[in-house]
Write an enzyme that holds these catalytic residues in place. Structure first.
Site, short mmCIF file in Angstrom:
data_model
loop_
_atom_site.label_atom_id
_atom_site.label_comp_id
_atom_site.label_asym_id
_atom_site.label_seq_id
_atom_site.Cartn_x
_atom_site.Cartn_y
_atom_site.Cartn_z
N TYR A 35 3.18 7.32 9.60
CA TYR A 35 4.14 6.54 8.80
C TYR A 35 3.85 6.71 7.31
O TYR A 35 4.74 7.01 6.52
CB TYR A 35 4.07 5.06 9.21
CG TYR A 35 5.03 4.17 8.48
CD1 TYR A 35 6.39 4.16 8.79
CD2 TYR A 35 4.60 3.31 7.46
CE1 TYR A 35 7.29 3.33 8.11
CE2 TYR A 35 5.48 2.48 6.79
CZ TYR A 35 6.82 2.49 7.12
OH TYR A 35 7.71 1.68 6.45
N ILE A 90 8.94 -7.04 4.47
CA ILE A 90 10.31 -7.56 4.35
C ILE A 90 10.76 -7.99 5.74
O ILE A 90 10.57 -7.25 6.71
CB ILE A 90 11.26 -6.44 3.83
CG1 ILE A 90 10.81 -5.88 2.47
CG2 ILE A 90 12.71 -6.94 3.79
CD1 ILE A 90 10.91 -6.80 1.29
N LYS A 150 6.10 8.30 4.07
CA LYS A 150 6.49 7.50 2.90
C LYS A 150 5.99 8.16 1.60
O LYS A 150 6.68 8.17 0.59
CB LYS A 150 5.96 6.07 3.06
CG LYS A 150 6.57 5.35 4.27
CD LYS A 150 8.07 5.18 4.10
CE LYS A 150 8.83 4.92 5.35
NZ LYS A 150 10.28 4.77 5.14
P1 NAD Z 1 15.12 -2.15 10.84
O1 NAD Z 1 14.47 -1.72 12.10
O2 NAD Z 1 15.61 -3.56 10.71
O3 NAD Z 1 16.33 -1.18 10.50
C1 NAD Z 1 16.23 0.21 10.67
C2 NAD Z 1 17.61 0.79 10.85
O4 NAD Z 1 17.48 2.22 11.02
C3 NAD Z 1 18.33 0.30 12.13
O5 NAD Z 1 19.71 0.21 11.86
C4 NAD Z 1 18.04 1.40 13.13
O6 NAD Z 1 19.01 1.52 14.15
C5 NAD Z 1 18.10 2.62 12.22
N1 NAD Z 1 17.40 3.77 12.76
C6 NAD Z 1 16.15 3.84 13.27
N2 NAD Z 1 15.90 5.11 13.70
C7 NAD Z 1 17.01 5.83 13.44
C8 NAD Z 1 17.38 7.19 13.65
N3 NAD Z 1 16.54 8.05 14.22
N4 NAD Z 1 18.61 7.59 13.26
C9 NAD Z 1 19.47 6.72 12.69
N5 NAD Z 1 19.19 5.43 12.49
C10 NAD Z 1 17.98 4.99 12.86
O7 NAD Z 1 14.05 -1.83 9.72
P2 NAD Z 1 13.96 -2.08 8.13
O8 NAD Z 1 12.71 -2.86 7.90
O9 NAD Z 1 15.23 -2.57 7.55
O10 NAD Z 1 13.65 -0.58 7.67
C11 NAD Z 1 14.46 0.17 6.81
C12 NAD Z 1 13.58 1.06 5.96
O11 NAD Z 1 12.72 0.25 5.16
C13 NAD Z 1 12.67 1.99 6.76
O12 NAD Z 1 12.68 3.28 6.17
C14 NAD Z 1 11.31 1.34 6.63
O13 NAD Z 1 10.27 2.27 6.72
C15 NAD Z 1 11.41 0.73 5.26
N6 NAD Z 1 10.46 -0.36 5.01
C16 NAD Z 1 10.54 -1.56 5.68
C17 NAD Z 1 9.61 -2.56 5.41
C18 NAD Z 1 9.64 -3.90 6.11
O14 NAD Z 1 8.66 -4.65 5.99
N7 NAD Z 1 10.68 -4.26 6.81
C19 NAD Z 1 8.60 -2.34 4.45
C20 NAD Z 1 8.55 -1.12 3.82
C21 NAD Z 1 9.49 -0.14 4.09
#
Ligand code: NAD
Length: 261
Positions: free
Chosen positions: A158, A191, A162
């Site tokens: 992961y 988040i 990033k």
């Molecule tokens: P989430 O799981 O709520 O949403 C992820 C979305 O991506 C969903 O709609 C899912 O269906 C879609 N998805 C997953 N794999 C996919 C694929 N192969 N093809 C198309 N769609 C796909 O997660 P989130 O927390 O909103 O994450 C969004 C981004 O934010 C990610 O890149 C994650 O790494 C990043 N992020 C999240 C956090 C956190 O704490 N939530 C922190 C840092 C970074």
């Protein structure tokens, strides 16, 4: 309030969490939004929510790691709305977190494919249309992991994706500048979203190094995670002309979390 009337945006991973909040915010600012995720049900629900609020949306199902599907996604965006101005490369998974000698090659490949190849394919297929339209704004969603934080045990694949997203953003800011295409990257801390449902942790205690951190994880909130809307506000800023002279820039959006650990 930013005005995105006349603009067309594409948001990947807009079925929940950060992508959904960003899509709602861009649509509320007047952009027509193509929302994409791998699950039809959740992405259609996002489109309905945008339309119920008076916005314009089109839902498309695709997997970020699938070249043909990602090309079709961008082609359908152009067919539907005629242009593309804003791209949010957000879709991502935590994948499997495990010690490096335990992490399987197929688990490594899956995380790299969805997060890093997916970001490349999103940008690769979108850029010709941004060039044709005379410019645009790309916003990549990375993380504090791999960019400032290296203390989540087993999160090697992961973190690598990033870090790669930040490198890609900075490299492309130089390449795409002459086309008036800006590209920036947001690195969120914890988040509230659905991402933990899509995380598999195995034997991570073996990769953990005991360390004492100052009390409280997130200085700004006393430890409470941020909300997807906090990230969406930054996406809106970077998508709009309010950030017209900003490119190649990471924004750590974490309440100070990554400065502690
Ligand atoms: P989430 O799981 O709520 O949403 C992820 C979305 O991506 C969903 O709609 C899912 O269906 C879609 N998805 C997953 N794999 C996919 C694929 N192969 N093809 C198309 N769609 C796909 O997660 P989130 O927390 O909103 O994450 C969004 C981004 O934010 C990610 O890149 C994650 O790494 C990043 N992020 C999240 C956090 C956190 O704490 N939530 C922190 C840092 C970074």
């Amino acid at each position: 309030m930013q005005d995105l009337n006349g603009k067309v945006a594409l948001v990947t991973g807009a079925g929940s969490g950060i992508g959904k909040a960003a899509a709602l915010k861009l649509a509320a600012a007047g952009a027509k939004v193509v929302v994409m995720s791998r699950t039809a049900e959740e992405i259609e629900a996002t489109a309905r929510e945008i339309e119920a609020a008076g916005g314009t949306a089109k839902a498309i199902t695709a997997d970020t790691s699938d070249d043909a599907k990602m090309k079709a996604l961008v082609d359908e965006t152009i067919q539907a709305f005629g242009r593309l101005d804003i791209v949010v490369a957000n879709a991502g998974i935590n994948g499997v977190w495990a010690p490096i000698d335990d992490l399987k090659p197929e688990e490594w490949d899956k995380t790299i494919a969805v997060n890093l190849r997916g970001t490349y394919l999103t940008i690769h297929h979108a850029v010709p249309h941004l060039k044709r339209g005379g410019g645009g704004s790309i916003v990549v969603i990375a993380s504090i992991n791999g960019t400032r934080t290296f203390t989540n045990p087993g999160a090697t694949a992961y973190s690598v994706t990033k870090a790669g997203q930040v490198a890609m953003t900075q490299q492309l800011a130089v390449e795409l500048g002459e086309h008036r295409i800006r590209i920036n990257v947001i690195c969120p801390g914890a988040i509230e979203s659905e991402i933990s449902d899509n995380t598999k942790q195995r034997n991570t205690e073996e990769a953990e190094v005991p360390a004492e951190f100052p009390e409280g994880d997130i200085p700004l909130t006393g430890g409470k995670p941020g909300k997807a809307e906090d990230v969406a506000d930054a996406v809106l800023f970077l998508a709009s002309d309010a950030s017209r002279h900003i490119t190649g820039t990471p924004i750590w959006l974490d309440g100070g979390q990554s400065l502690l650990r």
